[in-house]
Design a protein around this motif. Structure first.
Motif, short mmCIF file in Angstrom:
data_model
loop_
_atom_site.label_atom_id
_atom_site.label_comp_id
_atom_site.label_asym_id
_atom_site.label_seq_id
_atom_site.Cartn_x
_atom_site.Cartn_y
_atom_site.Cartn_z
N LYS A 232 34.91 37.24 34.59
CA LYS A 232 33.58 37.25 33.95
C LYS A 232 32.42 37.29 34.93
O LYS A 232 31.34 36.78 34.67
N GLY A 233 32.65 37.86 36.10
CA GLY A 233 31.57 38.07 37.06
C GLY A 233 31.17 36.85 37.87
O GLY A 233 30.26 36.94 38.69
N PHE A 234 31.82 35.71 37.69
CA PHE A 234 31.42 34.54 38.49
C PHE A 234 32.58 33.88 39.24
O PHE A 234 32.36 32.98 40.02
N GLY A 235 33.80 34.30 39.00
CA GLY A 235 34.93 33.65 39.67
C GLY A 235 36.15 34.54 39.72
O GLY A 235 36.09 35.72 39.38
N TYR A 236 37.25 33.95 40.16
CA TYR A 236 38.49 34.69 40.32
C TYR A 236 39.65 33.89 39.72
O TYR A 236 39.75 32.68 39.92
N ILE A 237 40.52 34.58 39.00
CA ILE A 237 41.72 33.95 38.45
C ILE A 237 42.71 33.75 39.60
O ILE A 237 42.94 34.66 40.39
N VAL A 238 43.26 32.54 39.70
CA VAL A 238 44.23 32.22 40.74
C VAL A 238 45.48 31.63 40.10
O VAL A 238 45.44 31.18 38.95
N ASP A 239 46.58 31.64 40.84
CA ASP A 239 47.83 31.08 40.32
C ASP A 239 47.78 29.56 40.23
O ASP A 239 48.35 28.97 39.31
N SER A 240 47.12 28.94 41.20
CA SER A 240 47.01 27.49 41.21
C SER A 240 45.81 27.07 42.04
O SER A 240 45.28 27.85 42.83
N ASN B 69 39.46 28.80 27.47
CA ASN B 69 40.56 28.96 26.52
C ASN B 69 41.87 28.34 27.01
O ASN B 69 42.88 28.43 26.33
N LEU B 70 41.84 27.78 28.21
CA LEU B 70 43.04 27.19 28.85
C LEU B 70 44.16 28.22 28.98
O LEU B 70 45.33 27.91 28.78
N THR B 71 43.78 29.44 29.35
CA THR B 71 44.76 30.51 29.55
C THR B 71 44.89 30.92 31.01
O THR B 71 45.77 31.70 31.34
N ALA B 72 44.01 30.42 31.87
CA ALA B 72 44.05 30.77 33.29
C ALA B 72 43.27 29.74 34.08
O ALA B 72 42.44 29.01 33.54
N VAL B 73 43.53 29.72 35.39
CA VAL B 73 42.79 28.85 36.30
C VAL B 73 41.83 29.74 37.09
O VAL B 73 42.22 30.81 37.58
N VAL B 74 40.58 29.29 37.20
CA VAL B 74 39.53 30.10 37.82
C VAL B 74 38.91 29.33 38.99
O VAL B 74 38.61 28.14 38.86
N GLU B 75 38.73 30.02 40.12
CA GLU B 75 38.02 29.41 41.25
C GLU B 75 36.70 30.14 41.44
O GLU B 75 36.61 31.36 41.25
#
Length: 184
Positions: free
Chosen positions: A4-12, A46-52
């Motif tokens: 969403k333009g402000f972070g990155y999805i990470v595995d953990s 939505n508790l579907t991914a972790v974002v940093e």
């Protein structure tokens, strides 16, 4: 992957202060006016991914015990209760820079959109991938009992209505079977 333009999805999320500092450095996160890193790693709304991401909406605040954090629209942070966690819920106020101390706040069951440590987060499989019969029985058995009760109530009501109708018809027949003079 950009989120969403402000972070990155990470595995953990990082599990130590050193790893948190390293992740903040990779994202070029700056410190707030009090010298605290603005790096944050939390679940999405939505508790579907972790974002940093680097939290730049305000200074790094203090968050309540009994709550984890998640990101909501446009990179703001929101608290979400973890009082039903089996382990890992913060027991004292904390800053977002200390989230590495609470890994349960970033471990998700994305299939059910809940925290893995949440006792209310239902999983129908065990660690080896087999179906957990106990969980299925806990869900299916009460539903079957409820359906049985509803069917029994419906049949009882229907039988009662038939008996009332039958009694009513017998009275009418009895009345109609007598002569007009006998009725009065």
């Amino acid at each position: 992957m950009s989120y969403k333009g402000f972070g990155y999805i990470v595995d953990s999320c990082p599990l130590s202060k050193a790893n948190t500092t390293e992740a903040a450095s990779k994202l070029n996160c700056i410190n707030d006016v009090f010298g605290r890193s603005q790096y944050v790693c939390v679940p999405n709304e939505n508790l579907t991914a972790v974002v940093e991401f680097c939290y730049t909406k305000s200074i790094v605040g203090l968050y309540q015990a009994g709550y984890c954090l998640k990101t909501i629209k446009d990179g703001y942070l929101d608290q979400i209760s973890c009082k039903n966690f089996t382990e890992g819920c913060p027991t004292a106020p904390y800053r977002s820079t200390e989230l590495y101390k609470y890994p349960a706040c970033s471990r998700l069951n994305t299939e059910f959109r809940c925290f893995a440590a949440d006792s209310l987060c239902v999983s129908t499989t065990t660690d080896d991938g087999s179906v957990d019969v106990g969980v299925i029985l806990d869900v299916v058995l009460p539903l079957l009992v409820l359906v049985g009760i509803l069917i029994a109530a419906f049949l009882f009501r229907r039988r009662r209505q038939k008996l009332k109708l039958k009694t009513k018809l017998k009275r009418r027949k009895k009345i109609l079977g007598k002569s007009v003079f006998e009725i009065y």
